[in-house]
Design a protein around this motif. Structure first.
Motif, PDB file in Angstrom:
ATOM      1  N   TYR A 363       0.719  -1.050   0.034  1.00 11.73           N
ATOM      2  CA  TYR A 363       0.213   0.359  -0.223  1.00 11.73           C
ATOM      3  C   TYR A 363       1.114   1.288   0.232  1.00 11.73           C
ATOM      4  O   TYR A 363       1.744   1.918   0.978  1.00 11.73           O
ATOM      5  CB  TYR A 363      -0.548   0.263   1.424  1.00 11.73           C
ATOM      6  CG  TYR A 363      -1.611  -0.958   1.238  1.00 11.73           C
ATOM      7  CD1 TYR A 363      -2.988  -1.646   0.321  1.00 11.73           C
ATOM      8  CD2 TYR A 363      -1.776  -2.141   2.292  1.00 11.73           C
ATOM      9  CE1 TYR A 363      -3.841  -2.602   0.260  1.00 11.73           C
ATOM     10  CE2 TYR A 363      -2.448  -3.486   2.224  1.00 11.73           C
ATOM     11  CZ  TYR A 363      -3.423  -3.033   1.261  1.00 11.73           C
ATOM     12  OH  TYR A 363      -3.994  -4.293   1.395  1.00 11.73           O
ATOM     13  N   THR A 373      -8.902  -4.149   0.824  1.00 10.84           N
ATOM     14  CA  THR A 373      -8.416  -6.020   0.376  1.00 10.84           C
ATOM     15  C   THR A 373      -9.115  -6.907   0.738  1.00 10.84           C
ATOM     16  O   THR A 373      -8.803  -7.569   1.610  1.00 10.84           O
ATOM     17  CB  THR A 373      -6.463  -6.179   0.034  1.00 10.84           C
ATOM     18  OG1 THR A 373      -6.229  -5.441  -0.209  1.00 10.84           O
ATOM     19  CG2 THR A 373      -6.536  -7.748  -0.636  1.00 10.84           C
ATOM     20  N   PRO A 411      -5.987  -0.460   3.892  1.00  8.26           N
ATOM     21  CA  PRO A 411      -4.949  -0.019   3.139  1.00  8.26           C
ATOM     22  C   PRO A 411      -4.134   1.146   3.424  1.00  8.26           C
ATOM     23  O   PRO A 411      -5.087   2.181   4.267  1.00  8.26           O
ATOM     24  CB  PRO A 411      -5.104   0.687   1.846  1.00  8.26           C
ATOM     25  CG  PRO A 411      -6.777   0.612   2.205  1.00  8.26           C
ATOM     26  CD  PRO A 411      -7.059  -0.349   3.110  1.00  8.26           C
ATOM     27  N   LYS A 449      -6.429   5.880  -4.150  1.00  7.58           N
ATOM     28  CA  LYS A 449      -5.860   4.240  -3.732  1.00  7.58           C
ATOM     29  C   LYS A 449      -4.390   4.268  -4.653  1.00  7.58           C
ATOM     30  O   LYS A 449      -5.253   3.970  -5.685  1.00  7.58           O
ATOM     31  CB  LYS A 449      -6.724   2.965  -3.637  1.00  7.58           C
ATOM     32  CG  LYS A 449      -5.944   1.955  -3.579  1.00  7.58           C
ATOM     33  CD  LYS A 449      -6.710   0.736  -2.560  1.00  7.58           C
ATOM     34  CE  LYS A 449      -6.587  -0.764  -2.888  1.00  7.58           C
ATOM     35  NZ  LYS A 449      -7.565  -1.938  -3.173  1.00  7.58           N
ATOM     36  N   VAL A 451      -1.735   1.033  -4.607  1.00 10.94           N
ATOM     37  CA  VAL A 451      -1.070   0.274  -4.248  1.00 10.94           C
ATOM     38  C   VAL A 451       0.191  -0.378  -5.794  1.00 10.94           C
ATOM     39  O   VAL A 451       0.158  -0.027  -7.200  1.00 10.94           O
ATOM     40  CB  VAL A 451      -1.733  -1.310  -4.497  1.00 10.94           C
ATOM     41  CG1 VAL A 451      -3.420  -1.312  -3.126  1.00 10.94           C
ATOM     42  CG2 VAL A 451      -2.080  -1.739  -6.062  1.00 10.94           C
TER      43      VAL A 451
END
Length: 494
Positions: A363, A373, A411, A449, A451
């Motif tokens: 993350y 997740t 996250p 977000k 990742v």
């Protein structure tokens, strides 16, 4: 005098009478007593003790032999997993060792022990710092490591991804399905039986939905499917099921054509994100190389396996972005080839999968809302694909039912999550797919977000993995040890 007193007097008299006889016994005559041990018994004891000492000496000698033998073997480069550290010292004019089509099973893949859910292990990944690794589930074997990446490392990875440029993670509708069906020469009946998971002679909603999601990349809901049935006049008896006769009336790409006519929204895609790939080999940014080294220490795998795996994937989800539940790697069958080792396959195979043994998810930022997740069936007692869609609840739908997943990981910037996509075969190599590794990205409700994914690719076919590594090693030698870019060309988004 009573009877008892008489008895006592007699016994004392007998004792006094016998005393002189004992004291006056001639010298050399043995005193009466218990029988002595025989000569045979004494000899038997000596023989047993001799054999016991010989046995102990042999065991010690054997242990010393094994210890020193294993030490000598460890000092040699173990094919095929030589990390290349001795390649620079090799005489460039020396003859190359002959290629072996079959290599012995001389290595075992280490696996991190989960122990129990909530168990915390101390791991040393960088100098001067100890990380805590916590077990989140045993099915799949899943761990989280807070502060795996520093804030600066997260920032640099995002900036490098932006500098390279991100692309759409999924096209709207994939083409070529009809040509693939023709190439495989499958009849409508064979396709029907392939889709009929429970083999009841009828295609139920969840069976059609699973097929459409995998093939077309479109996340249809049961309501969407009913609309398509009506539009195509497919379900003639109106029971929501397709029998073989009804299925044969549809062309292989009938659903695709209908979707193209109706138009597909981004929210209907299996995944809604943008991504890019960052090379981590020689000459790449030092932060990227450090992350790869840290992953190698975390997984305890040979360096070569990590080096020959996919580059680092960086993904950005905007508000409303999601990734419905999926497996990072597919099941492995005899007719299946791994994408990363297909160059070493002796024959062409009709199916390919990514063969991602381990997933390490990072993350890069803390999300304001959503974006967890989700692992829908983590630590379930059993796994049945048909049970994923029941009573109008689709556990694979991360836009609607993320809160119904068994496990959700929030996250948090810098956190890493590691899980195994395959079980062990019991002999130290890759076994069957772990179906419990089903996971997805919940919809981002607020903010953005970021990742990154680091996949470790290992072929369940040990010999093919070994051939691939030798092939790449020979290619790198022919190119005078230039940067290893083979994987950058052969890896695809699956």
């Amino acid at each position: 005098m009573t009877h008892k007193q008489e008895k006592r007097t007699d016994s004392s008299r007998n004792a006094s009478d016998s005393a002189p006889s004992r004291l006056g016994r001639p010298p050399g005559e043995r005193l009466p007593g218990p029988k002595t041990t025989s000569v045979c018994s004494r000899s038997y004891f000596v023989v047993v003790m001799v054999f016991f000492h010989v046995y102990i000496i042999n065991v010690i000698a054997l242990l010393l032999y094994v210890h020193y033998s294993s030490g000598q073997e460890d000092a040699k480069p173990a094919p095929p997993y030589d990390d290349g550290s001795n390649s620079d010292r090799r005489n460039p004019h020396s003859p190359r060792p002959p290629f072996k089509a079959s290599l012995p099973r001389d290595i075992s893949l280490p696996r991190i022990e989960g122990i129990r859910v909530g168990h915390i292990q101390k791991v040393s990944l960088v100098p001067g710092k100890v990380h805590e690794m916590r077990t989140l589930s045993l099915k799949p074997l899943l761990f989280e490591i807070p502060e795996f990446l520093s804030e600066d490392e997260c920032r640099i990875v995002m900036q490098l991804a932006q500098l390279k440029g991100l692309m759409e993670s999924q096209l709207m509708v994939q083409d070529g399905q009809e040509e693939l069906a023709k190439e495989l020469n499958l009849s409508p009946e064979e396709i029907f039986n392939l889709l009929d998971i429970n083999q009841d002679g009828q295609l139920q909603l969840h069976e059609i939905l699973t097929h459409s999601r995998v093939r077309d990349g479109i996340w249809l809901t049961p309501e969407n499917l009913q609309e398509i049935y009506t539009g195509l006049n497919a379900d003639k008896d109106g029971n929501g099921l397709l029998n073989l006769e009804e299925f044969e009336l549809l062309s292989p790409d009938a659903f695709q054509r209908f979707l193209l006519q109706q138009g597909v929204k981004r929210s209907q895609l299996v995944r809604n994100s943008r991504h890019t790939w960052l090379y981590q080999g020689k000459g790449s940014h030092q932060v990227l190389q450090n992350i790869k080294k840290r992953v190698t220490r975390l997984t305890r795998l040979p360096t070569t396996l990590v080096d020959l795996s996919e580059p680092l994937q960086v993904v950005r989800y905007e508000e409303g972005g999601h990734y419905h539940a999926h497996h990072d790697s597919g099941p492995f069958y005899p007719e299946t080839a791994c994408t990363h080792t297909r160059l070493a396959a002796n024959a062409s195979t009709p199916f390919e999968t990514s063969c991602r043994y381990i997933t390490v998810l990072f993350y890069l930022n803390s999300v304001e809302g959503g974006g967890e997740t989700a692992f829908p069936v983590a630590d379930n007692r059993t796994f049945e694909e048909v049970s994923l869609i029941q009573n109008d609840v689709d556990l694979m739908d991360t836009r609607r039912n993320c809160d119904k997943s068994n496990l959700r990981v929030k996250p948090t910037k810098g956190k890493a999550v590691l899980w195994y996509n395959y079980l062990s075969d019991g002999r130290g190599w890759v076994g069957e797919q772990d179906e419990y590794a089903l996971h997805g990205g919940c919809v981002v409700t607020h903010g953005t977000k970021w990742v990154a994914n680091k996949w470790i690719n290992i072929d369940p076919d040990y010999k093919r993995q070994a051939r691939y590594e030798q092939l790449v090693s020979h290619q790198s030698e022919d190119e005078d040890d230039e940067d290893l870019t083979v994987n950058s060309n052969i890896h695809e988004e699956l």
